[in-house]
Design a protein around this motif. Structure first.
Motif, mmCIF file in Angstrom:
data_model
loop_
_atom_site.group_PDB
_atom_site.id
_atom_site.type_symbol
_atom_site.label_atom_id
_atom_site.label_comp_id
_atom_site.label_asym_id
_atom_site.label_seq_id
_atom_site.Cartn_x
_atom_site.Cartn_y
_atom_site.Cartn_z
ATOM 1 N N LEU A 19 0.830 -1.202 0.000
ATOM 2 C CA LEU A 19 0.000 0.000 0.000
ATOM 3 C C LEU A 19 0.865 1.254 0.000
ATOM 4 O O LEU A 19 1.794 1.383 0.789
ATOM 5 N N ARG A 20 0.569 2.179 -0.893
ATOM 6 C CA ARG A 20 1.337 3.423 -0.953
ATOM 7 C C ARG A 20 1.035 4.307 0.248
ATOM 8 O O ARG A 20 -0.095 4.344 0.739
ATOM 9 N N PRO A 21 2.019 5.065 0.716
ATOM 10 C CA PRO A 21 1.769 6.030 1.785
ATOM 11 C C PRO A 21 0.697 7.022 1.349
ATOM 12 O O PRO A 21 0.683 7.485 0.204
ATOM 13 N N ASN A 75 -4.513 8.172 -4.076
ATOM 14 C CA ASN A 75 -3.713 9.131 -3.307
ATOM 15 C C ASN A 75 -4.095 10.587 -3.511
ATOM 16 O O ASN A 75 -3.803 11.420 -2.651
ATOM 17 N N ASN A 76 -4.720 10.901 -4.632
ATOM 18 C CA ASN A 76 -4.895 12.311 -4.979
ATOM 19 C C ASN A 76 -6.332 12.732 -5.222
ATOM 20 O O ASN A 76 -6.584 13.876 -5.613
ATOM 21 N N GLY A 77 -7.282 11.844 -5.013
ATOM 22 C CA GLY A 77 -8.684 12.210 -5.167
ATOM 23 C C GLY A 77 -9.055 12.628 -6.580
ATOM 24 O O GLY A 77 -9.868 13.539 -6.779
ATOM 25 N N LEU A 78 -8.486 11.968 -7.574
ATOM 26 C CA LEU A 78 -8.766 12.311 -8.964
ATOM 27 C C LEU A 78 -10.247 12.178 -9.279
ATOM 28 O O LEU A 78 -10.894 11.206 -8.907
ATOM 29 N N LYS A 79 -10.790 13.163 -9.999
ATOM 30 C CA LYS A 79 -12.149 13.070 -10.510
ATOM 31 C C LYS A 79 -12.101 12.310 -11.832
ATOM 32 O O LYS A 79 -11.378 12.691 -12.751
#
Length: 478
Positions: free
Chosen positions: A64-66, A311-315
């Motif tokens: 799992l990525r941080p 990780n970045n909440g991409l839409k």
């Protein structure tokens, strides 16, 4: 991608939760390519007698990525539960892990890596040569599908004698990621992404002028500047190294294609003012800026959607991906890369058995078996994780296509926004990354990219000549 402080997820360290490393079914347990998600009472090897035949063993895995979402952690927990039902003698401790060039070597030397960790293709040969990962050849060759590996992919984890030290788990071709929302705001058609570098340049300028955001951005730090400069060099028909008949590797960094690539970046930055004001992006930060709607286009791996969601909440509506534009040069090609699963040398034989069992179950079964593919897709979809992100085959194309049929009912990514890539990538020639001291080469080119983006009068020829000499010294040392 680099190891971060070893923070284990509390849910995964409970006694009884077990998973096993990256490949699996290669321990004293009989090798198996199946990873059924059946309950413990039904899963092969889940009986008390089966568990009694094996010595209990615990391994740590860097999966799992941080900064990943709780949903991503929940999906992993579910997968580990399924693994534990099948291999109850193996206990898994999951650690947050992500490879990046600046810190990996230090973590390796300090012995702080997980028992099973992943590395880019570029690191495989060097770690093998120094025996800094475990030779798992006999364990992997006990698996029933070893002959199905794409040899051009498997070679990244093999030594000169063909022994397997690390297993490919993922492969990608470089792509052009673009923000469909910014395209629309700029009056561009998101269904018709650029197909040439001239079109990329024109679209970048339009996006910058109409939206105020960077039309095009470039990674430039943590070895990613050299990585992406190599990507554009390949696309223009150049190469960063040549290998003679005697095996001698010669640096060819100062080639016409690399000079053209840097001139392209220079014009975007200084003539068109279409690259914004941030020039120290690395892999993680450029993903973050793109997901935040601050970048119109950038080059990177075709598998970025998952990371940007986790990780970045991409839409999803913002995301578009297409193939890298290729020049008419017959040598033009797409830089291919990928990920290898490796085993820490600070492990016991029992842990190494367990590690390969985990590798088999966690990484391979979803590529090779319907049960494994469906179980993986179910776990991911149940926790709102991406299913169906474009990838290049680890095995053969037919196996990949079949796996996509197995999971079709679970695919939850905007595949229609990815067809510009998926419909063309198999027709583009793939070229492996530079073969010798790859990360050193990339590191030598980072300052070149940074100079071009921050100094209007940067002397491209002089910068490349100096980098070429630097790389050749490293190559000559062997």
């Amino acid at each position: 991608m680099i190891p971060t402080p070893r923070r284990s997820l509390a849910r995964l360290t409970l006694v009884g939760l077990t998973a096993a490393a990256l490949f699996g079914a290669c321990s004293t347990a009989s090798p198996s390519a199946s990873s059924s998600a059946a309950p413990a009472s039904q899963a092969p090897g889940a009986s008390p007698s089966a568990a009694a035949d094996h010595k209990p063993v615990t391994i740590s895995v860097g999966v799992l990525r941080p900064g990943a979402t709780q949903e991503a952690a929940d999906a992993l927990n579910l997968q580990i539960d399924e693994f534990q039902a099948k291999y109850p003698w193996i206990t898994i401790q999951s650690e947050e892990y992500n490879w990046t060039a600046p810190t990996f070597t230090a973590a390796l030397a300090a012995g702080t890596l997980p028992d099973v960790f992943t590395i880019p293709f570029t690191d495989g040969k060097g770690l093998i040569a120094e025996h800094q990962i475990v030779n798992i050849d006999s364990r992997v060759r006990a698996l029933p599908y070893v002959d199905k590996f794409n040899p051009n992919v498997l070679v990244n984890g093999q030594d000169a004698d063909g022994k397997i030290w690390a297993v490919p788990t993922q492969a990608y071709g470089m792509s052009l990621t673009y923000n469909r929302t910014l395209f629309t705001q700029a009056g561009l058609d998101p269904e018709k992404p650029p197909t040439t570098w001239d079109e990329v340049k024109a679209a970048a300028k339009t996006i910058a002028e109409k939206t105020g955001q960077a039309g095009f951005a470039e990674m430039a730090t943590q070895n990613t500047g050299g990585w992406q400069l190599t990507t554009m060099t390949y696309a223009l028909g150049g190469r960063m190294q040549t290998v003679g008949d005697d095996g001698k590797v010669t640096a060819t960094v100062a080639n016409p294609a690399t000079k053209s690539a840097l001139k392209f970046l220079h014009d975007l930055r200084w003539s068109d003012n279409s690259m914004g004001s941030t020039f120290d992006y690395a892999w993680g930060s450029i993903n973050q800026a793109f997901a935040a709607g601050q970048i119109g286009m950038f080059t990177g791996g075709s598998d970025l959607y998952t990371a940007m969601v986790q990780n970045n909440g991409l839409k999803a509506d913002d995301y578009g991906v297409t193939t890298i534009p290729l020049a008419s040069d017959p040598n033009a090609g797409v830089l291919g890369g990928g990920t290898l699963a490796a085993v820490n040398v600070n492990t016991t034989e029992e842990q190494r058995d367990a590690a390969v069992t985990w590798i088999d179950w966690y990484y391979m079964n979803k590529l090779l078996t319907q049960d494994g593919a469906v179980a993986d897709a179910k776990a991911l979809k149940a926790n709102n994780q991406p299913v169906g992100v474009p990838a290049l085959p680890i095995f053969d194309r037919a196996t990949y296509d079949e796996s996509q049929v197995w999971i079709k009912d679970y695919i939850n990514v905007p595949t229609a926004q990815m067809t510009s890539f998926t419909s063309k990538i198999f027709d583009q020639p793939l070229v492996n990354e530079p073969v010798a001291h790859t990360q050193d080469l990339y590191a030598a080119l980072d300052p070149v990219v940074q100079a071009v983006l921050t100094d209007k009068n940067a002397d491209i020829d002089a910068l490349l000549d100096a980098a070429n000499k630097q790389v050749q010294v490293i190559l000559d040392k062997g």
